[in-house]
Scaffold this motif. Structure first.
Motif, PDB file in Angstrom:
ATOM      1  N   MET A  50     -36.750  29.639  -2.116  1.00 25.45           N
ATOM      2  CA  MET A  50     -36.166  30.589  -1.220  1.00 25.45           C
ATOM      3  C   MET A  50     -35.124  29.589  -0.268  1.00 25.45           C
ATOM      4  SD  MET A  50     -34.574  32.935   0.262  1.00 25.45           S
ATOM      5  CE  MET A  50     -36.238  34.074  -0.065  1.00 25.45           C
ATOM      6  N   THR A  51     -34.227  29.299   0.209  1.00 26.20           N
ATOM      7  CA  THR A  51     -33.494  28.475   0.895  1.00 26.20           C
ATOM      8  C   THR A  51     -33.092  29.136   1.852  1.00 26.20           C
ATOM      9  OG1 THR A  51     -31.475  29.679   0.042  1.00 26.20           O
ATOM     10  CG2 THR A  51     -32.081  27.828  -1.292  1.00 26.20           C
ATOM     11  N   TYR A  52     -33.047  28.507   3.019  1.00 27.14           N
ATOM     12  CA  TYR A  52     -33.403  28.660   4.695  1.00 27.14           C
ATOM     13  C   TYR A  52     -31.663  29.927   4.929  1.00 27.14           C
ATOM     14  CZ  TYR A  52     -32.241  28.322   9.436  1.00 27.14           C
ATOM     15  OH  TYR A  52     -32.290  29.631  10.639  1.00 27.14           O
ATOM     16  N   GLN A  53     -30.548  29.407   3.313  1.00 26.95           N
ATOM     17  CA  GLN A  53     -29.832  30.215   4.186  1.00 26.95           C
ATOM     18  C   GLN A  53     -29.863  31.466   3.441  1.00 26.95           C
ATOM     19  OE1 GLN A  53     -29.874  26.916   3.263  1.00 26.95           O
ATOM     20  NE2 GLN A  53     -29.034  25.719   4.609  1.00 26.95           N
ATOM     21  N   MET A  54     -30.411  31.237   2.340  1.00 28.36           N
ATOM     22  CA  MET A  54     -30.365  32.307   2.148  1.00 28.36           C
ATOM     23  C   MET A  54     -31.342  33.408   2.742  1.00 28.36           C
ATOM     24  SD  MET A  54     -31.679  33.621  -2.092  1.00 28.36           S
ATOM     25  CE  MET A  54     -29.852  32.838  -2.855  1.00 28.36           C
ATOM     26  N   PHE A  55     -32.391  33.118   3.562  1.00 30.01           N
ATOM     27  CA  PHE A  55     -33.534  33.882   4.142  1.00 30.01           C
ATOM     28  C   PHE A  55     -32.294  34.638   5.157  1.00 30.01           C
ATOM     29  CE2 PHE A  55     -36.584  34.234   7.229  1.00 30.01           C
ATOM     30  CZ  PHE A  55     -37.354  35.330   6.817  1.00 30.01           C
ATOM     31  N   VAL A  56     -31.594  33.407   5.591  1.00 32.35           N
ATOM     32  CA  VAL A  56     -31.290  34.347   7.342  1.00 32.35           C
ATOM     33  C   VAL A  56     -29.763  35.135   6.848  1.00 32.35           C
ATOM     34  CG1 VAL A  56     -31.629  32.506   8.410  1.00 32.35           C
ATOM     35  CG2 VAL A  56     -29.560  32.619   7.548  1.00 32.35           C
ATOM     36  N   GLY A  57     -29.238  35.461   5.535  1.00 33.94           N
ATOM     37  CA  GLY A  57     -28.273  35.326   5.165  1.00 33.94           C
ATOM     38  C   GLY A  57     -27.766  37.046   4.381  1.00 33.94           C
ATOM     39  N   ASP A  58     -29.141  37.168   3.617  1.00 33.92           N
ATOM     40  CA  ASP A  58     -29.558  37.771   2.610  1.00 33.92           C
ATOM     41  C   ASP A  58     -30.359  38.777   2.833  1.00 33.92           C
ATOM     42  OD1 ASP A  58     -29.364  39.842   0.359  1.00 33.92           O
ATOM     43  OD2 ASP A  58     -28.437  37.980  -1.099  1.00 33.92           O
ATOM     44  N   PRO A  59     -29.762  40.221   4.008  1.00 34.54           N
ATOM     45  CA  PRO A  59     -31.794  40.960   3.533  1.00 34.54           C
ATOM     46  C   PRO A  59     -32.190  41.118   2.309  1.00 34.54           C
ATOM     47  CG  PRO A  59     -29.562  41.224   4.671  1.00 34.54           C
ATOM     48  CD  PRO A  59     -29.197  41.191   4.040  1.00 34.54           C
ATOM     49  N   GLU A  60     -31.727  41.410   1.047  1.00 32.76           N
ATOM     50  CA  GLU A  60     -32.219  41.278   0.528  1.00 32.76           C
ATOM     51  C   GLU A  60     -32.758  40.439  -0.191  1.00 32.76           C
ATOM     52  OE1 GLU A  60     -33.625  44.165  -2.706  1.00 32.76           O
ATOM     53  OE2 GLU A  60     -32.669  44.723  -1.412  1.00 32.76           O
ATOM     54  N   ALA A  61     -32.559  39.316  -0.319  1.00 37.07           N
ATOM     55  CA  ALA A  61     -33.348  38.447  -0.843  1.00 37.07           C
ATOM     56  C   ALA A  61     -34.625  38.082   0.496  1.00 37.07           C
ATOM     57  CB  ALA A  61     -32.089  36.701  -0.791  1.00 37.07           C
ATOM     58  N   ARG A  62     -33.935  38.200   1.569  1.00 37.23           N
ATOM     59  CA  ARG A  62     -35.170  38.168   2.469  1.00 37.23           C
ATOM     60  C   ARG A  62     -36.339  39.048   2.164  1.00 37.23           C
ATOM     61  NH1 ARG A  62     -32.564  38.338   6.890  1.00 37.23           N
ATOM     62  NH2 ARG A  62     -32.301  40.401   7.227  1.00 37.23           N
ATOM     63  N   ASP A 190     -43.464  29.499   9.403  1.00 44.54           N
ATOM     64  CA  ASP A 190     -43.276  28.624   9.978  1.00 44.54           C
ATOM     65  C   ASP A 190     -43.377  26.977   9.221  1.00 44.54           C
ATOM     66  OD1 ASP A 190     -42.607  26.813  12.106  1.00 44.54           O
ATOM     67  OD2 ASP A 190     -44.538  27.403  13.238  1.00 44.54           O
ATOM     68  N   VAL A 191     -42.165  27.276   8.416  1.00 44.19           N
ATOM     69  CA  VAL A 191     -41.984  26.468   7.224  1.00 44.19           C
ATOM     70  C   VAL A 191     -40.698  25.624   7.152  1.00 44.19           C
ATOM     71  CG1 VAL A 191     -44.614  26.408   6.107  1.00 44.19           C
ATOM     72  CG2 VAL A 191     -42.058  27.401   5.104  1.00 44.19           C
ATOM     73  N   VAL A 192     -40.352  24.371   6.638  1.00 39.30           N
ATOM     74  CA  VAL A 192     -39.381  24.032   6.880  1.00 39.30           C
ATOM     75  C   VAL A 192     -39.098  24.526   4.766  1.00 39.30           C
ATOM     76  CG1 VAL A 192     -38.534  21.736   6.348  1.00 39.30           C
ATOM     77  CG2 VAL A 192     -40.072  22.146   8.333  1.00 39.30           C
ATOM     78  N   PHE A 193     -38.438  25.429   4.632  1.00 41.62           N
ATOM     79  CA  PHE A 193     -37.596  25.657   3.684  1.00 41.62           C
ATOM     80  C   PHE A 193     -36.534  24.978   3.193  1.00 41.62           C
ATOM     81  CE2 PHE A 193     -37.521  31.002   4.100  1.00 41.62           C
ATOM     82  CZ  PHE A 193     -39.023  31.070   4.080  1.00 41.62           C
ATOM     83  N   PHE A 194     -36.018  24.840   1.717  1.00 42.01           N
ATOM     84  CA  PHE A 194     -35.026  24.309   0.873  1.00 42.01           C
ATOM     85  C   PHE A 194     -33.973  24.449   2.154  1.00 42.01           C
ATOM     86  CE2 PHE A 194     -38.174  24.207  -2.255  1.00 42.01           C
ATOM     87  CZ  PHE A 194     -38.049  22.819  -2.696  1.00 42.01           C
ATOM     88  N   GLY A 195     -33.137  23.850   2.520  1.00 43.81           N
ATOM     89  CA  GLY A 195     -32.223  23.443   2.611  1.00 43.81           C
ATOM     90  C   GLY A 195     -31.833  23.546   4.344  1.00 43.81           C
ATOM     91  N   GLU A 196     -32.965  23.129   5.273  1.00 45.92           N
ATOM     92  CA  GLU A 196     -33.818  23.332   6.407  1.00 45.92           C
ATOM     93  C   GLU A 196     -34.223  21.801   6.501  1.00 45.92           C
ATOM     94  OE1 GLU A 196     -35.898  26.277   9.731  1.00 45.92           O
ATOM     95  OE2 GLU A 196     -36.890  26.270   7.166  1.00 45.92           O
TER      96      GLU A 196
END
Length: 285
Positions: A50-62, A190-196
């Protein structure tokens, strides 16, 4: 790998002088049942991390992430420190290791008795709200997710180093997420995702530890990701010897004074037995 003594002799000579800073990666936790991504025990995964951008921007991916991580967390809680983690803690308590930097999010260094461990990429057992910054435990979140998903029947056979597992879409259908109890904001491990990016203060602390080290001891990391490799580069530029113990090649091999391709579960306990013997080191049972 031949006799353990032949492998650890040159490592022991360097570590015996003290002042070693450990930089550990996923390869140190494989014997705790958590496979690495790229080493001999690495597991093929059907989805990318999971990338940070996908996590915060895509409810289905989240939603998919939380379903997979909900199961992964259950498996992660079953992992216990292995002989390698305990050996590092013994070396630290014997005064030979001055600091521990880990790229792992499993908390096993601390569970083994390690002190003042800098967890570069955070810890999976902590949760943060991206809205108000409130912090809570993964146990609390797990209880909430269980309450709102009483019939969730997903099953996973293996866990990834980030606490994620592989599940198909059918298994995550209907999974419900929860939000922050304080502000209703998005919750994130509280971990660093890819892209973060790793928090600046944490990075500075790691660079300071390396700058004061007499030796940088890399354990179980392929150094593929710049996040950890930069400390090897900094050590080499400062003339600080780098020792790498890892199964398989790493991207830092060209900077190492000594490179050992061997299982950490054999090398580290033997190293601790030799160097920490008689130091009166006792660790949590």
């Amino acid at each position: 790998m031949g006799r353990v003594e032949d492998v650890i002799d040159p490592v022991a000579r360097l570590v015996s002088g003290g002042g070693a800073v450990v930089l550990s990666g996923a390869g140190l936790s494989t014997e705790s049942g958590i496979p690495d991504y790229r080493g001999p025990s690495g597991v093929a995964r059907r989805h990318t991390p999971m990338t940070y951008q996908m996590f915060v921007g895509d409810p289905e991916a989240r939603r998919r992430y939380w379903a997979r991580s909900h199961l992964g967390w259950r498996l992660m809680t079953q992992a216990a420190p292995n002989d390698g983690h305990r050996a590092v803690a013994r070396l630290q308590q014997a005064g030979l290791v001055s600091g521990i930097i880990t790229q792992n999010v499993d908390g096993l260094h601390t569970a083994a008795g390690g002190q003042d461990v800098v967890e570069l990429h955070g810890r999976l057992d902590a949760v943060i709200c991206l809205g108000c910054g409130d912090r809570s435990t993964r146990q609390e979140l797990d209880a909430r997710l269980r309450r709102v998903n009483p019939d969730f029947a997903g099953r996973a056979a293996a866990i990834n180093p980030d606490g994620d597992v592989d599940l198909d879409d059918a298994q995550v259908a209907g999974f419900r997420t929860v939000d922050c109890v304080t502000c209703g904001g998005l919750l994130k491990p509280d971990v660093v995702f890819f892209g973060e990016t790793v928090p600046v203060g944490r990075v500075r602390r790691c660079f300071a530890m390396v700058a004061q080290a007499r030796l940088l001891l890399v354990l179980g990391s392929s150094l593929t990701v710049l996040s950890g490799r930069r400390f090897v580069t900094a050590a080499a530029r400062a003339g600080i010897p780098v020792v790498i113990v890892n199964q398989g090649a790493t991207r830092g091999d060209g900077l190492a004074l000594l490179r050992v391709d061997a299982p950490l579960g054999r090398v580290l306990p033997a190293l601790a037995d030799r160097l920490a013997a008689g130091a009166g080191v006792t660790l949590p049972g």
